[in-house]
Design a protein around this motif. Sequence first.
Motif, mmCIF file in Angstrom:
data_model
loop_
_atom_site.group_PDB
_atom_site.id
_atom_site.type_symbol
_atom_site.label_atom_id
_atom_site.label_comp_id
_atom_site.label_asym_id
_atom_site.label_seq_id
_atom_site.Cartn_x
_atom_site.Cartn_y
_atom_site.Cartn_z
ATOM 1 N N ALA A 15 0.861 -1.195 0.000
ATOM 2 C CA ALA A 15 0.000 0.000 0.000
ATOM 3 C C ALA A 15 0.894 1.241 0.000
ATOM 4 C CB ALA A 15 -0.901 -0.016 1.233
ATOM 5 N N LEU A 16 0.599 2.206 -0.877
ATOM 6 C CA LEU A 16 1.468 3.380 -1.051
ATOM 7 C C LEU A 16 0.654 4.665 -1.090
ATOM 8 C CD1 LEU A 16 3.338 1.543 -3.843
ATOM 9 C CD2 LEU A 16 4.534 2.389 -1.802
ATOM 10 N N ARG A 17 1.251 5.739 -0.495
ATOM 11 C CA ARG A 17 0.551 7.018 -0.581
ATOM 12 C C ARG A 17 1.534 8.166 -0.429
ATOM 13 N NH1 ARG A 17 -2.590 10.849 2.621
ATOM 14 N NH2 ARG A 17 -2.021 10.693 4.823
ATOM 15 N N VAL A 18 1.236 9.285 -1.105
ATOM 16 C CA VAL A 18 1.976 10.540 -0.957
ATOM 17 C C VAL A 18 1.075 11.485 -0.168
ATOM 18 C CG1 VAL A 18 3.041 12.502 -2.142
ATOM 19 C CG2 VAL A 18 3.190 10.209 -3.151
ATOM 20 N N PRO A 19 1.410 11.784 1.092
ATOM 21 C CA PRO A 19 0.518 12.604 1.915
ATOM 22 C C PRO A 19 0.612 14.092 1.545
ATOM 23 C CG PRO A 19 2.488 12.036 3.160
ATOM 24 C CD PRO A 19 2.614 11.337 1.826
ATOM 25 N N ALA A 20 -0.476 14.821 1.749
ATOM 26 C CA ALA A 20 -0.509 16.254 1.420
ATOM 27 C C ALA A 20 -0.385 17.081 2.697
ATOM 28 C CB ALA A 20 -1.801 16.594 0.680
ATOM 29 N N HIS A 21 0.747 16.969 3.374
ATOM 30 C CA HIS A 21 0.997 17.828 4.534
ATOM 31 C C HIS A 21 2.414 18.356 4.389
ATOM 32 C CE1 HIS A 21 1.725 19.271 8.565
ATOM 33 N NE2 HIS A 21 0.454 19.091 8.861
ATOM 34 N N PRO A 22 2.600 19.688 4.491
ATOM 35 C CA PRO A 22 3.928 20.238 4.225
ATOM 36 C C PRO A 22 5.024 19.624 5.098
ATOM 37 C CG PRO A 22 2.403 21.918 5.104
ATOM 38 C CD PRO A 22 1.600 20.706 4.780
ATOM 39 N N MET A 23 4.720 19.321 6.352
ATOM 40 C CA MET A 23 5.759 18.776 7.233
ATOM 41 C C MET A 23 6.093 17.326 6.868
ATOM 42 S SD MET A 23 5.868 19.121 11.359
ATOM 43 C CE MET A 23 6.025 20.864 11.669
ATOM 44 N N ALA A 24 5.059 16.550 6.529
ATOM 45 C CA ALA A 24 5.289 15.167 6.103
ATOM 46 C C ALA A 24 6.106 15.150 4.815
ATOM 47 C CB ALA A 24 3.961 14.443 5.901
ATOM 48 N N LEU A 25 5.773 16.042 3.892
ATOM 49 C CA LEU A 25 6.495 16.084 2.614
ATOM 50 C C LEU A 25 7.938 16.533 2.819
ATOM 51 C CD1 LEU A 25 3.713 17.437 0.229
ATOM 52 C CD2 LEU A 25 4.737 15.148 0.239
ATOM 53 N N ALA A 26 8.145 17.507 3.708
ATOM 54 C CA ALA A 26 9.516 17.957 3.995
ATOM 55 C C ALA A 26 10.323 16.797 4.577
ATOM 56 C CB ALA A 26 9.484 19.131 4.974
ATOM 57 N N LEU A 27 9.701 16.034 5.475
ATOM 58 C CA LEU A 27 10.378 14.884 6.084
ATOM 59 C C LEU A 27 10.699 13.831 5.029
ATOM 60 C CD1 LEU A 27 11.327 13.412 8.665
ATOM 61 C CD2 LEU A 27 9.026 12.465 8.868
ATOM 62 N N LEU A 28 9.716 13.496 4.200
ATOM 63 C CA LEU A 28 9.909 12.464 3.182
ATOM 64 C C LEU A 28 10.980 12.868 2.172
ATOM 65 C CD1 LEU A 28 6.170 11.513 2.781
ATOM 66 C CD2 LEU A 28 8.002 9.868 3.259
ATOM 67 N N ARG A 29 10.989 14.142 1.792
ATOM 68 C CA ARG A 29 12.001 14.611 0.830
ATOM 69 C C ARG A 29 13.388 14.532 1.447
ATOM 70 N NH1 ARG A 29 8.315 19.256 -0.509
ATOM 71 N NH2 ARG A 29 6.936 18.337 -2.088
ATOM 72 N N ALA A 30 13.509 14.967 2.687
ATOM 73 C CA ALA A 30 14.822 14.971 3.342
ATOM 74 C C ALA A 30 15.293 13.539 3.608
ATOM 75 C CB ALA A 30 14.753 15.754 4.652
#
Length: 320
Positions: free
Chosen positions: A110-125
Amino acid sequence: MNENDLIASAVRLLREGGLVAMPTETVYGLAADAENELAVRRIFAVKGRPSTHPLIVHLADASQLPDWVAEVPQSAQTLAGAFWPGPLTLVLRKSSRACDAVTGGQETVALRVPAHPMALALLRAFGGGLAAPSANRFGRVSPTTAAHVRADLGDEVDLILDGGPCTIGVESTIVDLSSGSPAILRPGAISAEDLERVLGCPVPVQARGKVRVPGTLPSHYAPRAGVIPADPHTVALEAESLRAAGRRVAVMAPRDVAVPRGVGHFVVPADAAGFARVLYATLREIDRQGYEVIVVVLPPEGGIGAAVRDRLMRAAGPRQ
Ligand code: TXA
Ligand code: MG
């Protein structure tokens, strides 16, 4: 600590096999490096969740999808393009990157890209995938604030990132794309109508399938208090007869619904999206105040209403 420093220390902890609670737009997640089996096993231990129940892998963007799956069907491309980042989880046939600890030994992930700026910043880093179930103890209601996570899991989490209250409030829609025809395994903010519009084919809700989804167990999402679904016309009568029988009764209903004396009125917005946003926090507050039973006016069926009704009907179902 400023946000950049917080994200940097979260990434360090995750690389060392630690657990980090992260905000998403749906509910807070308890994240670990999806490729570190030991770290993933710690998630199950901390949540008290049976290890056969699979986790969602969170990604920074859809370009990482091919790393995790055997193939990307056109339907996945289309849905990711339309709804990511967002409250949609896709179940696909897995690649070898998805370990058994994450998939519960299944052939799908199961896969998902969440739409929360902090989650995205964490995932990118972080760079890789983060396995993250909701950051609550197994079988309890999901957390929608950092304080909920602290109350449930406290010291057992290495770091809690506070991204404010979740804007959606119920877990993502899960769509199974691993076999011929798409099916909804769990309703969420992306509705069946949304999916059908984009895919151009029917997307039925699958009642109980071959895949294990703990979110589809009858007693999942349950507060301590018993839950009784009602409508605006029956709620007062139902609440009054329970009160008269000596029970401590809470009513969850819009402001304009009349509630008998001696019954707690927990006001929820009349629209389904507003209801979804306060659903779990309200159930927690009702538990905290020691009510025994909750009579709840269900929101209308459409859109995210289906997800709110689903969670409340499960909470009302037989307890295990
Ligand atoms: O909104 C959400 O989805 C939140 C946030 C944190 O992203 N996460 C969440 O995770 O609700 P969790 O673990 O509480 O629920 C994940 C659901 C479970 O019902 C699980 O069984 C299902 O996803 N799932 C995971 N992998 C699956 C798979 N391979 N096949 C079918 N269902 C799967
Ligand atoms: Mg959960």
